[in-house]
Design an enzyme around this catalytic site. Sequence first.
Site, mmCIF file in Angstrom:
data_model
loop_
_atom_site.group_PDB
_atom_site.id
_atom_site.type_symbol
_atom_site.label_atom_id
_atom_site.label_comp_id
_atom_site.label_asym_id
_atom_site.label_seq_id
_atom_site.Cartn_x
_atom_site.Cartn_y
_atom_site.Cartn_z
ATOM 1 N N PRO A 29 27.594 18.355 -11.745
ATOM 2 C CA PRO A 29 26.685 17.300 -12.276
ATOM 3 C C PRO A 29 25.294 18.012 -11.882
ATOM 4 C CG PRO A 29 27.769 16.659 -9.926
ATOM 5 C CD PRO A 29 28.507 18.053 -10.562
ATOM 6 N N HIS A 180 29.458 9.855 -5.634
ATOM 7 C CA HIS A 180 28.730 10.782 -4.964
ATOM 8 C C HIS A 180 28.461 10.368 -3.260
ATOM 9 C CE1 HIS A 180 24.954 13.077 -3.674
ATOM 10 N NE2 HIS A 180 25.193 13.811 -4.759
ATOM 11 N N TYR A 185 21.981 11.759 -0.014
ATOM 12 C CA TYR A 185 22.044 10.430 -0.799
ATOM 13 C C TYR A 185 22.655 9.102 -0.092
ATOM 14 C CZ TYR A 185 19.834 13.103 -4.354
ATOM 15 O OH TYR A 185 18.845 13.838 -4.669
ATOM 16 N N ARG A 233 32.577 13.464 -4.457
ATOM 17 C CA ARG A 233 31.855 14.484 -3.794
ATOM 18 C C ARG A 233 31.247 14.447 -2.717
ATOM 19 N NH1 ARG A 233 27.187 18.484 -6.824
ATOM 20 N NH2 ARG A 233 28.500 20.019 -6.826
ATOM 21 N N GLY A 328 27.201 25.077 -11.554
ATOM 22 C CA GLY A 328 25.938 24.436 -11.833
ATOM 23 C C GLY A 328 24.938 25.120 -12.656
HETATM 24 C C1 FMN Z 1 18.868 21.014 -11.483
HETATM 25 C C2 FMN Z 1 19.523 20.530 -10.746
HETATM 26 C C3 FMN Z 1 20.035 19.202 -10.622
HETATM 27 C C4 FMN Z 1 21.081 18.484 -9.954
HETATM 28 N N1 FMN Z 1 21.513 17.480 -9.854
HETATM 29 C C5 FMN Z 1 22.827 16.948 -9.232
HETATM 30 C C6 FMN Z 1 23.336 15.845 -9.286
HETATM 31 O O1 FMN Z 1 22.680 14.905 -10.214
HETATM 32 N N2 FMN Z 1 24.253 15.532 -8.520
HETATM 33 C C7 FMN Z 1 24.836 16.406 -7.694
HETATM 34 O O2 FMN Z 1 25.864 16.008 -7.030
HETATM 35 N N3 FMN Z 1 24.382 17.630 -7.472
HETATM 36 C C8 FMN Z 1 23.303 17.991 -8.295
HETATM 37 N N4 FMN Z 1 23.057 19.469 -8.192
HETATM 38 C C9 FMN Z 1 23.507 20.391 -7.411
HETATM 39 C C10 FMN Z 1 24.795 21.037 -8.275
HETATM 40 O O3 FMN Z 1 25.617 20.153 -8.714
HETATM 41 C C11 FMN Z 1 25.137 22.170 -7.735
HETATM 42 O O4 FMN Z 1 26.177 21.743 -6.252
HETATM 43 C C12 FMN Z 1 24.404 23.010 -7.289
HETATM 44 O O5 FMN Z 1 23.618 23.567 -8.386
HETATM 45 C C13 FMN Z 1 25.126 24.307 -6.670
HETATM 46 O O6 FMN Z 1 25.908 24.922 -7.554
HETATM 47 P P1 FMN Z 1 25.593 26.394 -8.416
HETATM 48 O O7 FMN Z 1 25.642 27.495 -7.343
HETATM 49 O O8 FMN Z 1 26.767 26.638 -9.284
HETATM 50 O O9 FMN Z 1 24.372 26.131 -8.959
HETATM 51 C C14 FMN Z 1 21.762 19.794 -9.073
HETATM 52 C C15 FMN Z 1 21.373 21.065 -9.097
HETATM 53 C C16 FMN Z 1 20.348 21.253 -9.922
HETATM 54 C C17 FMN Z 1 19.951 22.941 -9.936
#
Ligand code: FMN
Length: 373
Positions: A29, A180, A185, A233, A328
Amino acid sequence: MTQNSEIHPALAPGTVQNLDLPNRYVLAPMSRASATEGGVPTEDMAKYYARFAQGGFGLLIAEGAYPDTTIAQAYANQPGLCTDAQQAGWKQVVDAVHAHGSKIILQLIHAGAVSQVVDAPHGPSPVRPDGHMLQMYGTKQGPYETPVELSEGDITEIKAGFVQAARRAEEAGFDGVEIHCANGYLLDQFLTPETNLRAAPYGGSVENRIRLTCEIISEVRAVCSKDFLTGVRLSQAKATQPDYFWAGGLDDAAIIFSAVAEAGASFIHLASERGGYAYHSSTKDGARLTKFARETTGLPVIANGGLEDCDLALEVLSNGEADFLAIGKSAMMNPDLPNRIANRQAPKEFTFELFSYGVSVSSQMKWEAEQSA
Ligand SMILES: Cc1cc2nc3c(=O)[nH]c(=O)nc-3n(C[C@H](O)[C@H](O)[C@H](O)COP(=O)(O)O)c2cc1C
């Protein structure tokens, strides 16, 4: 990478509850602050999410949507799922993803004390969260405010909001929701002893601090159909406290994981912050939480944090640490990541330049157009 003749285990089919998925790649997400001012998902968002389905992601977890119109919203232009217009907006996103054969679930998130839009943010206790508001998401800036303490009546309304939003998600065609309870949060504010100074039933012991999340999971399970996924999560770290660990280590984890499993969670998803998978999915003593969640509950576990790295993904899957890999930032850069891996094509490396014009989908499209010009 595996030997040329072998198929990477991330490309093998998998199952969550009754949902068959073509591979182990899940879109993590990611809030893109791209909805209308009223929180309605747009046609651009439908196109944006469809790209991941076209690119081989079998399951998408859509960005955190707020479940009620009062105190849940975190950011400006965040989508919600509490009005008919928002539900209709999400339906176009769901239909666009389903048209490409992928599944999609929606993350439901309540900002609580870390809201950057609500006039008087509310939280479990009047304790100011550590850190500063996230700059990328505009609106209010600076240190977080001291929240108003939620009354028992407020908590009942919050639960009702999650349940009603989950109902709406099922009506809009989503394959499930993710509750979540991570990254600092509201539900994580309840789980965290520093931000939850309440007495029972929602404060004190770990059992009490995870209670609200569990009540939401079981109430959603009760009103939605049997096959509708209701995952959760969790994380140790917070968005503004990347080095936060559960103080009780595996003892806390055992209580948290078994409580959400007993409440009826369809899966456990462990989020990562900036430190990557190994750091955030381990206790302070180095015990791997993903594997522990899988072994103690028997539920499918989704791992997260830099798992576009094929060697790390191979290790996680073949060690039995997780069943699925949530991707992500690399997915943002490579909406076709699963297809690239299948075709043995290296993914493009993520760069924060992608946010040169902002965090929204239209800002990314502007940047992408510039790159290909
Ligand atoms: C721009 C952005 C927005 C994010 N928004 C959310 C979100 O809405 N909900 C959530 O649980 N995590 C959010 N995250 C965290 C990501 O889901 C993820 O846990 C984090 O980027 C690490 O994973 P990665 O190493 O694959 O990027 C966000 C991350 C980024 C970069």
